[in-house]
Structure formats: structure tokens, C-alpha cells
Design a protein around this motif. Structure first.
Motif, PDB file in Angstrom:
ATOM      1  N   ILE A   1      24.654  15.373  66.761  1.00  0.00           N
ATOM      2  CA  ILE A   1      23.825  14.276  67.261  1.00  0.00           C
ATOM      3  C   ILE A   1      22.376  14.716  67.447  1.00  0.00           C
ATOM      4  O   ILE A   1      21.441  14.042  67.001  1.00  0.00           O
ATOM      5  N   ASN A   2      22.162  15.838  68.101  1.00  0.00           N
ATOM      6  CA  ASN A   2      20.793  16.300  68.338  1.00  0.00           C
ATOM      7  C   ASN A   2      20.083  16.623  67.035  1.00  0.00           C
ATOM      8  O   ASN A   2      18.894  16.314  66.862  1.00  0.00           O
ATOM      9  N   TYR A   3      20.804  17.243  66.107  1.00  0.00           N
ATOM     10  CA  TYR A   3      20.236  17.557  64.801  1.00  0.00           C
ATOM     11  C   TYR A   3      19.847  16.275  64.074  1.00  0.00           C
ATOM     12  O   TYR A   3      18.763  16.170  63.496  1.00  0.00           O
ATOM     13  N   CYS A   4      20.726  15.288  64.119  1.00  0.00           N
ATOM     14  CA  CYS A   4      20.467  14.006  63.464  1.00  0.00           C
ATOM     15  C   CYS A   4      19.249  13.325  64.072  1.00  0.00           C
ATOM     16  O   CYS A   4      18.403  12.770  63.355  1.00  0.00           O
ATOM     17  N   ARG A   5      19.143  13.377  65.382  1.00  0.00           N
ATOM     18  CA  ARG A   5      18.006  12.746  66.061  1.00  0.00           C
ATOM     19  C   ARG A   5      16.690  13.408  65.649  1.00  0.00           C
ATOM     20  O   ARG A   5      15.697  12.724  65.357  1.00  0.00           O
ATOM     21  N   LYS A   6      16.688  14.744  65.609  1.00  0.00           N
ATOM     22  CA  LYS A   6      15.449  15.472  65.332  1.00  0.00           C
ATOM     23  C   LYS A   6      15.109  15.499  63.848  1.00  0.00           C
ATOM     24  O   LYS A   6      13.962  15.214  63.457  1.00  0.00           O
ATOM     25  N   GLU A   7      16.095  15.846  63.004  1.00  0.00           N
ATOM     26  CA  GLU A   7      15.822  16.098  61.582  1.00  0.00           C
ATOM     27  C   GLU A   7      15.932  14.851  60.703  1.00  0.00           C
ATOM     28  O   GLU A   7      15.484  14.875  59.557  1.00  0.00           O
ATOM     29  N   ILE A   8      16.507  13.794  61.220  1.00  0.00           N
ATOM     30  CA  ILE A   8      16.614  12.556  60.438  1.00  0.00           C
ATOM     31  C   ILE A   8      15.758  11.456  61.066  1.00  0.00           C
ATOM     32  O   ILE A   8      14.791  10.986  60.468  1.00  0.00           O
ATOM     33  N   VAL A   9      16.102  11.052  62.275  1.00  0.00           N
ATOM     34  CA  VAL A   9      15.448   9.883  62.876  1.00  0.00           C
ATOM     35  C   VAL A   9      13.980  10.167  63.214  1.00  0.00           C
ATOM     36  O   VAL A   9      13.078   9.417  62.807  1.00  0.00           O
ATOM     37  N   LYS A  10      13.727  11.251  63.941  1.00  0.00           N
ATOM     38  CA  LYS A  10      12.344  11.542  64.339  1.00  0.00           C
ATOM     39  C   LYS A  10      11.509  12.045  63.171  1.00  0.00           C
ATOM     40  O   LYS A  10      10.334  11.663  63.014  1.00  0.00           O
ATOM     41  N   ARG A  11      12.091  12.893  62.359  1.00  0.00           N
ATOM     42  CA  ARG A  11      11.340  13.468  61.237  1.00  0.00           C
ATOM     43  C   ARG A  11      10.843  12.401  60.276  1.00  0.00           C
ATOM     44  O   ARG A  11       9.714  12.456  59.790  1.00  0.00           O
ATOM     45  N   PHE A  12      11.688  11.395  60.010  1.00  0.00           N
ATOM     46  CA  PHE A  12      11.316  10.363  59.041  1.00  0.00           C
ATOM     47  C   PHE A  12      10.856   9.066  59.717  1.00  0.00           C
ATOM     48  O   PHE A  12      10.651   8.057  59.045  1.00  0.00           O
ATOM     49  N   LYS A  13      10.706   9.124  61.041  1.00  0.00           N
ATOM     50  CA  LYS A  13      10.126   8.007  61.802  1.00  0.00           C
ATOM     51  C   LYS A  13      10.860   6.687  61.574  1.00  0.00           C
ATOM     52  O   LYS A  13      10.267   5.657  61.240  1.00  0.00           O
ATOM     53  N   PHE A  14      12.177   6.720  61.753  1.00  0.00           N
ATOM     54  CA  PHE A  14      12.988   5.515  61.612  1.00  0.00           C
ATOM     55  C   PHE A  14      12.976   4.758  62.938  1.00  0.00           C
ATOM     56  O   PHE A  14      13.659   5.135  63.890  1.00  0.00           O
ATOM     57  N   ASN A  15      12.234   3.684  62.990  1.00  0.00           N
ATOM     58  CA  ASN A  15      12.042   2.953  64.232  1.00  0.00           C
ATOM     59  C   ASN A  15      13.207   2.039  64.598  1.00  0.00           C
ATOM     60  O   ASN A  15      13.351   1.647  65.763  1.00  0.00           O
ATOM     61  N   LYS A  16      14.015   1.666  63.604  1.00  0.00           N
ATOM     62  CA  LYS A  16      15.096   0.722  63.875  1.00  0.00           C
ATOM     63  C   LYS A  16      16.373   1.389  64.382  1.00  0.00           C
ATOM     64  O   LYS A  16      17.309   0.685  64.779  1.00  0.00           O
ATOM     65  N   VAL A  17      16.432   2.712  64.339  1.00  0.00           N
ATOM     66  CA  VAL A  17      17.606   3.407  64.880  1.00  0.00           C
ATOM     67  C   VAL A  17      17.488   3.418  66.393  1.00  0.00           C
ATOM     68  O   VAL A  17      16.657   4.124  66.961  1.00  0.00           O
ATOM     69  N   SER A  18      18.309   2.618  67.045  1.00  0.00           N
ATOM     70  CA  SER A  18      18.210   2.486  68.504  1.00  0.00           C
ATOM     71  C   SER A  18      19.075   3.510  69.233  1.00  0.00           C
ATOM     72  O   SER A  18      18.745   3.929  70.341  1.00  0.00           O
ATOM     73  N   LYS A  19      20.190   3.920  68.606  1.00  0.00           N
ATOM     74  CA  LYS A  19      21.106   4.870  69.259  1.00  0.00           C
ATOM     75  C   LYS A  19      21.790   5.737  68.209  1.00  0.00           C
ATOM     76  O   LYS A  19      21.994   5.315  67.066  1.00  0.00           O
ATOM     77  N   ILE A  20      22.133   6.947  68.618  1.00  0.00           N
ATOM     78  CA  ILE A  20      23.027   7.814  67.854  1.00  0.00           C
ATOM     79  C   ILE A  20      24.219   8.090  68.753  1.00  0.00           C
ATOM     80  O   ILE A  20      24.065   8.637  69.849  1.00  0.00           O
ATOM     81  N   VAL A  21      25.403   7.670  68.325  1.00  0.00           N
ATOM     82  CA  VAL A  21      26.581   7.787  69.181  1.00  0.00           C
ATOM     83  C   VAL A  21      27.608   8.715  68.553  1.00  0.00           C
ATOM     84  O   VAL A  21      27.585   9.001  67.354  1.00  0.00           O
ATOM     85  N   ARG A  22      28.518   9.162  69.369  1.00  0.00           N
ATOM     86  CA  ARG A  22      29.543  10.113  68.952  1.00  0.00           C
ATOM     87  C   ARG A  22      30.607   9.445  68.091  1.00  0.00           C
ATOM     88  O   ARG A  22      31.077   8.353  68.376  1.00  0.00           O
ATOM     89  N   GLY A  23      30.977  10.128  67.027  1.00  0.00           N
ATOM     90  CA  GLY A  23      32.041   9.638  66.162  1.00  0.00           C
ATOM     91  C   GLY A  23      33.414   9.908  66.736  1.00  0.00           C
ATOM     92  O   GLY A  23      33.571  10.629  67.732  1.00  0.00           O
TER      93      GLY A  23
END
Length: 246
Positions: A62-84
Motif C-alpha cells: 500500500i505505501n509503495y503504491c501510494r508513493k510510487e504510483i499515485v503520488k509519483r504520477f499525480k493521480f488526483n482521482k485516487v481517493s483511497k488505497i485499501v487492503r486486498g
């Protein structure tokens, strides 16, 4: 917002990637200097009718996804990252439970399908509004054989009626919620979200998708991805990021 409807997308990205044979989650393999998951999210980010995205990831990613995917590529529509969850069905349900309370149209999509067309996303949204439930897919090209326990062919269904289901799969929220509640009560595990709705006796509309909308699952699929990108005039580069839990 599309004609007064609040549209949310659940991106399922918590798979184990066993068939890829990679040391990292297949969603984080990079093609053309961008992780597969980032390519996927970008399509929904660019669709003006999508209001929010919930990404479902493995707990330790989750933390990796938040930092390296969502924040890195500035995806504004991703409101949450939840556990699978243990299975894809469990993961998507976790995503549905995290939706904005305004949501009335829900799309579920595989994180490893980066070549979905924005037109197909819009078609799916419109289909969910009109029919209540729909699936993006394509007619099969091969003849399909049904095989019994002894590997003998037992049936050859008419190819005209056989389609390969893809994602997004699109529903009115109350319909997919009812499908999941019944599946949980019945301890039923379906092969996709549509199968849960079909069990309710609700008709699910099949909508024409694209043969490019492949799910990247095996190393061979990466070769197909390379071909798709080359046909789009894009230089293909593949790199495995070293994943570190953060």
C-alpha cells in the motif's frame, strides 16, 4: 460526474503474480518507463466522467503504491488505497465498501489491463446507467471445446454465442452490492463480478470492447504489450522495479 451520476472505479491490484514468474507484483513491472498499474489508472484519470478511484493493493504494498504510483504520477482521482483480500472477489468487495457515499455507478477493473480504451470506459458507464449491469468483452476467435474428466471433448458450443469477458465490469451500486451480499451469505466464489449479479437473476448486458484490452498475466503477455505499444508508435521499455516495503 456523468449526467448527475457519481461514478467510482475499483482497481483490483492485489494479485500474487504467480504466473508472471517475477520477483515483484506484475502491476509494478514498467513498460515504457511507467508501471503497468500507472498506465491503467491513467486511463480512468483521463476519463472526465470518472469521479473517484479506489485502488486495492496487497497490505505490504500500500505505501509503495501510494508513493510510487499515485503520488509519483499525480493521480488526483485516487481517493483511497485499501487492503486486498485472499481472493480477487474479497479485494473488490473491500474496494466497494470504501466507495464515496455519493457513488451510484461502480466499475471494477483489473490493475493489469493497461490498454483499456476510454471509449470502452464511457460505454460501460452508459451501459450501467441504461441496463443496470454490463460487461466489456469481445467475441472469441477460436473454436471452444468443452472437455470432460478424461480430456475427451464433450461439447463444441456455437462460437457466435461465446464472448471473452474483460473489464471494466459496470453496475448500479445497489445491484453489485446485492450480488456481493448474496455471495457472502451463500459462501459463493465467482470467477468475476458479473457472475455474482447473474446469480440474482438480473440480466447483464455484453458490450463490445477491444482485443487490445488484454490482462497482463504471463511473460508472453508482455511481448503482446510490446507489440501494442509499438503499433501505437511508442518505444517499449521493460524494467523490473525493486520493490521495498515502506
Amino acid at each position: 460526474m456523468y449526467k448527475g451520476h457519481y461514478v467510482s472505479v475499483v482497481i483490483a491490484a492485489a494479485g500474487m503474480s504467480n504466473r508472471m514468474g517475477s520477483k515483484i507484483n506484475k502491476q509494478f513491472i514498467s513498460i515504457n518507463n511507467k508501471p503497468i498499474l500507472a498506465h491503467t489508472i491513467e486511463k480512468f484519470e483521463r476519463c472526465r466522467y470518472v469521479d473517484e478511484m479506489i485502488v486495492v493493493a496487497k497490505e505490504d504494498e500500500i505505501n509503495y503504491c501510494r508513493k510510487e504510483i499515485v503520488k509519483r504520477f499525480k493521480f488526483n482521482k485516487v481517493s483511497k488505497i485499501v487492503r486486498g483480500g485472499k481472493e480477487r472477489q474479497d479485494s473488490v468487495y473491500n474496494g466497494i465498501l470504501a466507495l464515496d457515499e455519493k457513488t451510484d455507478i461502480v466499475l471494477s477493473h483489473d490493475g493489469a489491463r493497461p490498454f483499456v480504451k476510454i471509449k470502452n470506459i464511457v460505454d460501460g458507464i452508459e451501459g450501467a446507467i441504461e441496463y443496470g449491469a454490463c460487461v466489456i468483452g469481445t467475441p472469441v476467435k477460436d473454436t471452444i471445446k468443452v472437455v470432460g474428466d478424461s480430456d475427451n471433448i464433450t461439447n463444441t458450443p456455437k462460437r457466435d454465442f461465446i464472448w471473452a469477458a474483460q473489464t471494466p465490469q459496470c453496475f448500479k451500486k445497489e445491484i453489485i452490492m446485492e450480488g456481493y451480499r448474496k455471495a457472502i451469505n451463500d459462501n459463493f466464489m465467482g470467477t468475476d463480478d458479473s457472475s455474482l449479479v447473474e446469480r440474482l437473476g438480473i440480466e447483464v448486458k455484453m458490450i463490445m470492447g477491444s482485443y487490445e484490452n488484454i490482462k497482463i498475466t504471463t511473460p508472453e503477455d508482455l511481448i503482446i504489450a510490446e507489440s501494442i505499444l509499438k503499433n501505437k508508435g511508442t518505444i517499449f521499455r521493460r524494467k523490473e522495479f525493486v520493490f521495498q516495503s515502506r
